[in-house]
Write a protein that holds these residues in place. Sequence first.
Motif, mmCIF file in Angstrom:
data_model
loop_
_atom_site.group_PDB
_atom_site.id
_atom_site.type_symbol
_atom_site.label_atom_id
_atom_site.label_comp_id
_atom_site.label_asym_id
_atom_site.label_seq_id
_atom_site.Cartn_x
_atom_site.Cartn_y
_atom_site.Cartn_z
ATOM 1 N N MET A 23 0.851 -0.972 -0.203
ATOM 2 C CA MET A 23 0.060 0.100 -0.145
ATOM 3 C C MET A 23 1.169 1.141 -0.051
ATOM 4 O O MET A 23 1.756 1.317 0.851
ATOM 5 N N LYS A 24 0.746 2.100 -0.764
ATOM 6 C CA LYS A 24 1.224 3.396 -0.974
ATOM 7 C C LYS A 24 0.575 4.559 -0.556
ATOM 8 O O LYS A 24 -0.684 4.357 -0.334
ATOM 9 N N TYR A 25 1.388 5.523 -0.255
ATOM 10 C CA TYR A 25 0.668 7.044 -0.286
ATOM 11 C C TYR A 25 1.411 8.061 -1.029
ATOM 12 O O TYR A 25 2.577 7.833 -1.460
ATOM 13 N N VAL A 26 0.800 8.987 -1.302
ATOM 14 C CA VAL A 26 1.065 10.218 -2.343
ATOM 15 C C VAL A 26 0.760 11.577 -1.556
ATOM 16 O O VAL A 26 -0.506 11.565 -1.493
ATOM 17 N N SER A 27 1.721 12.306 -1.444
ATOM 18 C CA SER A 27 1.240 13.647 -0.817
ATOM 19 C C SER A 27 1.499 14.657 -2.162
ATOM 20 O O SER A 27 2.426 14.782 -2.964
ATOM 21 N N LEU A 28 0.201 15.454 -2.198
ATOM 22 C CA LEU A 28 0.121 16.333 -3.346
ATOM 23 C C LEU A 28 -0.044 17.787 -2.924
ATOM 24 O O LEU A 28 -0.386 17.816 -1.624
ATOM 25 N N SER A 29 0.359 18.800 -3.685
ATOM 26 C CA SER A 29 0.310 20.123 -3.315
ATOM 27 C C SER A 29 -0.578 20.467 -4.675
ATOM 28 O O SER A 29 -0.059 20.766 -5.876
ATOM 29 N N LEU A 30 -1.797 20.947 -4.358
ATOM 30 C CA LEU A 30 -2.735 21.448 -5.445
ATOM 31 C C LEU A 30 -2.752 22.971 -5.568
ATOM 32 O O LEU A 30 -2.515 23.550 -4.445
ATOM 33 N N THR A 31 -2.709 23.368 -6.609
ATOM 34 C CA THR A 31 -2.850 24.810 -7.073
ATOM 35 C C THR A 31 -4.116 25.173 -7.732
ATOM 36 O O THR A 31 -4.334 24.523 -8.686
ATOM 37 N N MET A 32 -4.670 26.434 -7.634
ATOM 38 C CA MET A 32 -5.850 26.817 -8.599
ATOM 39 C C MET A 32 -5.791 28.312 -8.451
ATOM 40 O O MET A 32 -5.206 28.849 -7.419
ATOM 41 N N ASP A 33 -6.321 29.130 -9.619
ATOM 42 C CA ASP A 33 -6.645 30.514 -9.313
ATOM 43 C C ASP A 33 -7.468 30.824 -8.272
ATOM 44 O O ASP A 33 -8.454 30.195 -7.907
ATOM 45 N N ALA A 34 -7.688 32.152 -7.942
ATOM 46 C CA ALA A 34 -8.380 32.832 -6.971
ATOM 47 C C ALA A 34 -9.814 32.345 -7.309
ATOM 48 O O ALA A 34 -10.752 32.355 -6.414
ATOM 49 N N ASP A 35 -10.290 32.446 -8.502
ATOM 50 C CA ASP A 35 -11.771 32.418 -9.025
ATOM 51 C C ASP A 35 -12.184 31.072 -8.707
ATOM 52 O O ASP A 35 -13.360 30.907 -8.669
ATOM 53 N N HIS A 36 -11.457 29.977 -8.497
ATOM 54 C CA HIS A 36 -11.892 28.496 -8.385
ATOM 55 C C HIS A 36 -11.520 28.259 -6.875
ATOM 56 O O HIS A 36 -11.827 27.157 -6.453
ATOM 57 N N ARG A 37 -10.924 29.208 -6.082
ATOM 58 C CA ARG A 37 -10.444 28.874 -4.724
ATOM 59 C C ARG A 37 -11.830 29.051 -3.977
ATOM 60 O O ARG A 37 -12.561 29.844 -4.242
ATOM 61 N N HIS A 38 -12.042 28.160 -2.878
ATOM 62 C CA HIS A 38 -13.102 28.599 -2.020
ATOM 63 C C HIS A 38 -12.860 29.882 -1.156
ATOM 64 O O HIS A 38 -11.995 30.325 -0.917
ATOM 65 N N PRO A 39 -14.080 30.838 -1.180
ATOM 66 C CA PRO A 39 -13.602 32.038 -0.564
ATOM 67 C C PRO A 39 -13.108 31.839 0.875
ATOM 68 O O PRO A 39 -12.344 33.028 1.102
ATOM 69 N N MET A 40 -13.176 31.001 1.603
ATOM 70 C CA MET A 40 -12.582 30.905 2.867
ATOM 71 C C MET A 40 -11.211 30.565 2.844
ATOM 72 O O MET A 40 -10.217 31.103 3.657
ATOM 73 N N HIS A 41 -10.892 29.774 1.890
ATOM 74 C CA HIS A 41 -9.358 29.597 1.600
ATOM 75 C C HIS A 41 -8.703 31.019 1.131
ATOM 76 O O HIS A 41 -7.767 31.287 1.445
ATOM 77 N N GLN A 42 -9.295 31.646 0.203
ATOM 78 C CA GLN A 42 -9.114 32.824 -0.594
ATOM 79 C C GLN A 42 -8.920 33.655 0.692
ATOM 80 O O GLN A 42 -7.974 34.709 0.888
ATOM 81 N N PHE A 43 -9.637 33.733 1.779
ATOM 82 C CA PHE A 43 -9.667 34.594 2.994
ATOM 83 C C PHE A 43 -8.238 34.473 3.735
ATOM 84 O O PHE A 43 -7.692 35.546 3.973
ATOM 85 N N VAL A 44 -7.828 33.139 3.809
ATOM 86 C CA VAL A 44 -6.534 32.748 4.388
ATOM 87 C C VAL A 44 -5.408 33.476 3.804
ATOM 88 O O VAL A 44 -4.457 33.652 4.270
ATOM 89 N N VAL A 45 -5.706 33.260 2.488
ATOM 90 C CA VAL A 45 -4.419 33.856 1.552
ATOM 91 C C VAL A 45 -4.203 35.300 1.593
ATOM 92 O O VAL A 45 -3.182 35.956 1.580
ATOM 93 N N GLU A 46 -5.319 36.196 1.634
ATOM 94 C CA GLU A 46 -5.420 37.477 1.762
ATOM 95 C C GLU A 46 -4.979 38.250 3.104
ATOM 96 O O GLU A 46 -4.898 39.310 3.134
ATOM 97 N N HIS A 47 -5.137 37.536 4.006
ATOM 98 C CA HIS A 47 -5.286 38.164 5.398
ATOM 99 C C HIS A 47 -3.968 37.429 6.288
ATOM 100 O O HIS A 47 -3.646 36.521 6.464
ATOM 101 N N ASP A 48 -3.387 38.675 6.831
ATOM 102 C CA ASP A 48 -2.234 38.226 7.714
ATOM 103 C C ASP A 48 -2.652 37.536 9.033
ATOM 104 O O ASP A 48 -3.757 37.919 9.139
ATOM 105 N N GLY A 49 -1.743 36.640 9.535
ATOM 106 C CA GLY A 49 -2.238 36.395 10.826
ATOM 107 C C GLY A 49 -2.951 34.867 10.780
ATOM 108 O O GLY A 49 -3.036 34.436 11.585
ATOM 109 N N TYR A 50 -3.010 34.321 9.449
ATOM 110 C CA TYR A 50 -3.777 33.220 9.278
ATOM 111 C C TYR A 50 -2.560 32.199 8.214
ATOM 112 O O TYR A 50 -2.643 32.483 7.254
#
Length: 224
Positions: A1-28
């Motif tokens: 059995m294997k595992y794979v660790s992924l890093s996914l990227t997408m633009d702001a238009d397709h990012r969830h608004p709460m994830h976008q909040f974390v991106v845009e605000h210091d302290g998170y």
Amino acid sequence: MKYVSLSLTMDADHRHPMHQFVVEHDGYEASYLVRGNEVGADVQTLLFHVDGYPPDPYRAALERAESVVEYAISTCPDETFFLYVRDRPSETDRDLVDSLLQVGLVLVSPVAYRADGTVELTLVGPGGTVQRALDALPDEVTADVREVGAYASRRLDTAATLTDRQFAAVSAAVECGYYDDPRQGTTEAVAARLDCTPSTAAEHLRKAEARVMARLVDTDTRQP
């Protein structure tokens, strides 16, 4: 059995608004999805641990998010908080879940929604299913494979108890000899590797040590 660790990227238009909040605000630093029921359903129920402070601006953003049906916040003493939320997934969210899970892979908690806009996750299953999942990703999502190997749940779960910054601090401390006996490294050496002040490095180490020790006690099955 294997595992794979992924890093996914997408633009702001397709990012969830709460994830976008974390991106845009210091302290998170990140929000970590630790549990989810009915993921991909019309309304999904999720539990997050948010590494950020204060919670009030985050709460205001939840009120503005049209996809959020219901939520509750519980603050923690270490300037983080838990978020219970019932949310309507976007089309991108649905396509992403379908591509990762329909081929028979299992999602390992937590999923990290980081301040740099990436989503980091780990999947477990037969090795042949990994490529099929990557091929099925939505066009608006780009995946970088960070690590592949034999699944070792204790190692992955231990790392999952720490935030990204805490894990980086512990890694730097190990590399510079901070945990050697006798001790070779200093908090100043850790701080230099992290590009922060010694007091900040010491705080990251203290919180990391507290989380690991608490997790060790909670999961120890030995009788007193």
